[in-house]
Design a protein around this motif. Structure first.
Motif, PDB file in Angstrom:
ATOM      1  N   PRO A  80       0.993  -1.247   0.183  1.00  0.00           N
ATOM      2  CA  PRO A  80       0.216   0.167  -0.005  1.00  0.00           C
ATOM      3  C   PRO A  80       1.169   1.753  -0.232  1.00  0.00           C
ATOM      4  N   THR A  81       0.417   2.152  -0.274  1.00  0.00           N
ATOM      5  CA  THR A  81       1.183   3.522  -0.610  1.00  0.00           C
ATOM      6  C   THR A  81       0.431   4.779   0.215  1.00  0.00           C
ATOM      7  N   VAL A  82       1.049   5.856   0.743  1.00  0.00           N
ATOM      8  CA  VAL A  82       0.813   7.168   0.993  1.00  0.00           C
ATOM      9  C   VAL A  82       1.534   7.803   0.046  1.00  0.00           C
ATOM     10  N   LEU A  83      -0.125   8.803  -0.381  1.00  0.00           N
ATOM     11  CA  LEU A  83       0.673   9.839  -1.373  1.00  0.00           C
ATOM     12  C   LEU A  83       0.576  10.750  -0.831  1.00  0.00           C
ATOM     13  N   PHE A  84       1.724  11.662  -0.911  1.00  0.00           N
ATOM     14  CA  PHE A  84       1.462  12.894   0.593  1.00  0.00           C
ATOM     15  C   PHE A  84       2.210  14.114  -0.744  1.00  0.00           C
ATOM     16  N   ALA A  85       0.993  15.182  -0.374  1.00  0.00           N
ATOM     17  CA  ALA A  85       1.495  16.106  -0.702  1.00  0.00           C
ATOM     18  C   ALA A  85       1.971  17.552   0.205  1.00  0.00           C
ATOM     19  N   HIS A  86       3.629  17.775  -0.262  1.00  0.00           N
ATOM     20  CA  HIS A  86       4.494  18.478   1.007  1.00  0.00           C
ATOM     21  C   HIS A  86       3.621  19.545   0.978  1.00  0.00           C
ATOM     22  N   GLY A  87       4.865  20.424   1.905  1.00  0.00           N
ATOM     23  CA  GLY A  87       4.000  21.698   2.348  1.00  0.00           C
ATOM     24  C   GLY A  87       4.449  22.770   1.373  1.00  0.00           C
ATOM     25  N   SER A  88       4.717  24.059   1.499  1.00  0.00           N
ATOM     26  CA  SER A  88       5.111  25.578   0.227  1.00  0.00           C
ATOM     27  C   SER A  88       7.024  24.864   0.761  1.00  0.00           C
ATOM     28  N   SER A  89       7.816  24.380   1.518  1.00  0.00           N
ATOM     29  CA  SER A  89       9.356  24.294   0.838  1.00  0.00           C
ATOM     30  C   SER A  89       9.425  22.992   0.880  1.00  0.00           C
ATOM     31  N   GLY A  90       8.221  22.668  -0.058  1.00  0.00           N
ATOM     32  CA  GLY A  90       9.215  21.527  -0.354  1.00  0.00           C
ATOM     33  C   GLY A  90       8.953  19.916  -0.307  1.00  0.00           C
ATOM     34  N   VAL A  91      10.068  19.131  -0.088  1.00  0.00           N
ATOM     35  CA  VAL A  91      10.218  17.790  -0.255  1.00  0.00           C
ATOM     36  C   VAL A  91      11.139  18.294   1.168  1.00  0.00           C
ATOM     37  N   ASN A  92      10.844  18.206   1.995  1.00  0.00           N
ATOM     38  CA  ASN A  92      12.249  18.548   3.550  1.00  0.00           C
ATOM     39  C   ASN A  92      12.580  17.795   3.939  1.00  0.00           C
ATOM     40  N   PRO A  93      13.183  17.922   4.768  1.00  0.00           N
ATOM     41  CA  PRO A  93      13.774  16.789   5.555  1.00  0.00           C
ATOM     42  C   PRO A  93      12.648  15.822   6.266  1.00  0.00           C
ATOM     43  N   ALA A  94      11.953  16.565   7.425  1.00  0.00           N
ATOM     44  CA  ALA A  94      10.613  16.432   7.765  1.00  0.00           C
ATOM     45  C   ALA A  94      10.239  14.896   7.015  1.00  0.00           C
ATOM     46  N   ILE A  95       9.437  15.617   5.550  1.00  0.00           N
ATOM     47  CA  ILE A  95       8.722  14.180   5.105  1.00  0.00           C
ATOM     48  C   ILE A  95       9.522  13.578   4.636  1.00  0.00           C
ATOM     49  N   ARG A  96      10.954  13.281   4.180  1.00  0.00           N
ATOM     50  CA  ARG A  96      11.926  12.936   4.086  1.00  0.00           C
ATOM     51  C   ARG A  96      11.788  11.806   5.439  1.00  0.00           C
TER      52      ARG A  96
ATOM     53  N   GLU B   7      -4.659  19.828  -9.162  1.00  0.00           N
ATOM     54  CA  GLU B   7      -3.996  19.275 -10.055  1.00  0.00           C
ATOM     55  C   GLU B   7      -2.695  18.497 -10.293  1.00  0.00           C
ATOM     56  N   GLU B   8      -1.310  18.780  -9.374  1.00  0.00           N
ATOM     57  CA  GLU B   8      -0.335  17.683  -9.036  1.00  0.00           C
ATOM     58  C   GLU B   8      -0.705  16.647  -8.453  1.00  0.00           C
ATOM     59  N   LEU B   9      -1.391  16.495  -7.927  1.00  0.00           N
ATOM     60  CA  LEU B   9      -2.390  14.858  -6.399  1.00  0.00           C
ATOM     61  C   LEU B   9      -3.319  14.315  -7.372  1.00  0.00           C
ATOM     62  N   ALA B  10      -3.990  14.559  -8.956  1.00  0.00           N
ATOM     63  CA  ALA B  10      -4.761  14.798  -8.961  1.00  0.00           C
ATOM     64  C   ALA B  10      -4.359  13.560 -10.601  1.00  0.00           C
ATOM     65  N   PHE B  11      -3.404  14.122 -11.077  1.00  0.00           N
ATOM     66  CA  PHE B  11      -2.727  13.883 -11.581  1.00  0.00           C
ATOM     67  C   PHE B  11      -1.467  12.547 -10.992  1.00  0.00           C
ATOM     68  N   ALA B  12      -0.586  12.692 -10.045  1.00  0.00           N
ATOM     69  CA  ALA B  12      -0.620  11.471 -10.017  1.00  0.00           C
ATOM     70  C   ALA B  12      -0.666  10.464  -8.747  1.00  0.00           C
ATOM     71  N   ALA B  13      -2.256  10.986  -8.941  1.00  0.00           N
ATOM     72  CA  ALA B  13      -3.666   9.536  -8.391  1.00  0.00           C
ATOM     73  C   ALA B  13      -3.602   8.496  -9.140  1.00  0.00           C
ATOM     74  N   LYS B  14      -3.364   9.445 -10.666  1.00  0.00           N
ATOM     75  CA  LYS B  14      -4.356   8.211 -11.532  1.00  0.00           C
ATOM     76  C   LYS B  14      -2.681   7.722 -12.265  1.00  0.00           C
ATOM     77  N   GLN B  15      -1.213   7.622 -11.974  1.00  0.00           N
ATOM     78  CA  GLN B  15       0.012   8.012 -12.405  1.00  0.00           C
ATOM     79  C   GLN B  15      -0.389   6.483 -11.354  1.00  0.00           C
ATOM     80  N   LEU B  16      -0.205   6.837 -10.155  1.00  0.00           N
ATOM     81  CA  LEU B  16       0.210   5.447  -9.377  1.00  0.00           C
ATOM     82  C   LEU B  16      -0.690   3.973  -9.542  1.00  0.00           C
ATOM     83  N   GLN B  17      -1.975   4.197  -9.664  1.00  0.00           N
ATOM     84  CA  GLN B  17      -2.208   2.929  -9.941  1.00  0.00           C
ATOM     85  C   GLN B  17      -1.403   1.998 -11.718  1.00  0.00           C
TER      86      GLN B  17
END
Length: 264
Positions: free
Chosen positions: A58-74, A120-130
């Protein structure tokens, strides 16, 4: 109440082209559990697209905050993979050259230009994930801060790729300076986890430019009628709270419940 817009905008791009939208997925940050169940692999969808990892999860599809893919998300993504055996993919909005960014507070309409791109990015990613070989067909949408807005507004059912639940971090899902309207999409009975600091500096009631005297500072109104929702309020926690022990504990409990024991 009218707040003084003392923030600043940077960048000019507030709409995706097909190429920039694809790049947010193609260069997304991706962690996968190692095949032996111990450890993790860091990669991107483009690097692993044609590889058979030998398992599905299973997968967590995660939307980062305004600072991007930061160390906390990693750090969170590595923990999900190594501790729970869960993949985590984070579309990278910062792959868009000259993308519109801000320091708060700015006009609601300016925030909404960014929220539209993120949705738009999250919806696109959800479809690509499949179509990913490692994806087992079940995913939870998550997001923090700016990405929390994106996750709360996500409508997977309408897109034909319904999620199994949502996790919202450091976003109150209510009216304030950050949105023209919350726009939350929580389907009836959908499992939702919301984790929020009681003293959140951006969306808590102590923020002098919150611009909503009736705000609770957490998703009270959005989730009060959902029996499958959990709201975790952490006194004195910072805005970036993803890796606090209380947050990890709540995430693990939630994901095990959502996936009915499919997480080891």
């Amino acid at each position: 109440m009218t707040i003084e817009l003392t923030g600043k905008l940077s960048g000019t791009v507030d709409k995706h082209t097909p190429e920039t939208l694809f790049a947010t997925w193609d260069k997304a940050y991706l962690t996968l559990p190692e095949a032996d169940g111990d450890g993790f692999v860091e990669t991107t969808p483009s690097e692993i697209a044609d590889k058979d990892v030998g398992f599905q999860c299973p997968t967590v599809l995660f939307a980062h905050g305004s600072s991007g893919v930061n160390p906390a998300i990693r750090e969170l993504a590595r923990w999900l993979a190594s501790h729970l055996g869960v993949a985590c993919v984070v579309p990278d909005s910062m792959q868009t050259p000259d993308r519109l960014t801000y320091s708060s507070p700015v006009a609601r309409a300016d925030y909404e230009r960014i929220h539209a791109m993120r949705s738009e990015e999250l919806a696109f990613a959800a479809k690509q994930l499949q179509s990913m070989s490692w994806f087992d067909g079940s995913y939870v949408v998550a997001g923090t801060s700016e990405g929390g807005v994106t996750a709360a507004r996500f409508d997977g059912k309408a897109a034909g790729v319904a999620e199994s639940g949502k996790m919202i971090f450091s976003w109150s899902c209510e009216e304030n300076y950050f949105v023209e309207t919350p726009g939350n999409v929580f389907t009836e009975g959908e499992p939702v986890l919301a984790v929020m600091s009681l003293t959140d500096k951006f969306f808590g009631t102590g923020n002098g430019y919150l611009d909503n005297p009736k705000a609770f500072g957490y998703p009270h109104e959005a989730l009060k009628d959902n029996a499958n929702a959990s709201i975790v309020l952490l006194p004195q926690a910072p805005h970036t709270l993803l890796n606090l022990p209380q947050a990890h504990g709540a995430i693990e409990t939630f994901l095990v419940r959502v996936w009915c024991g499919s997480v080891d």
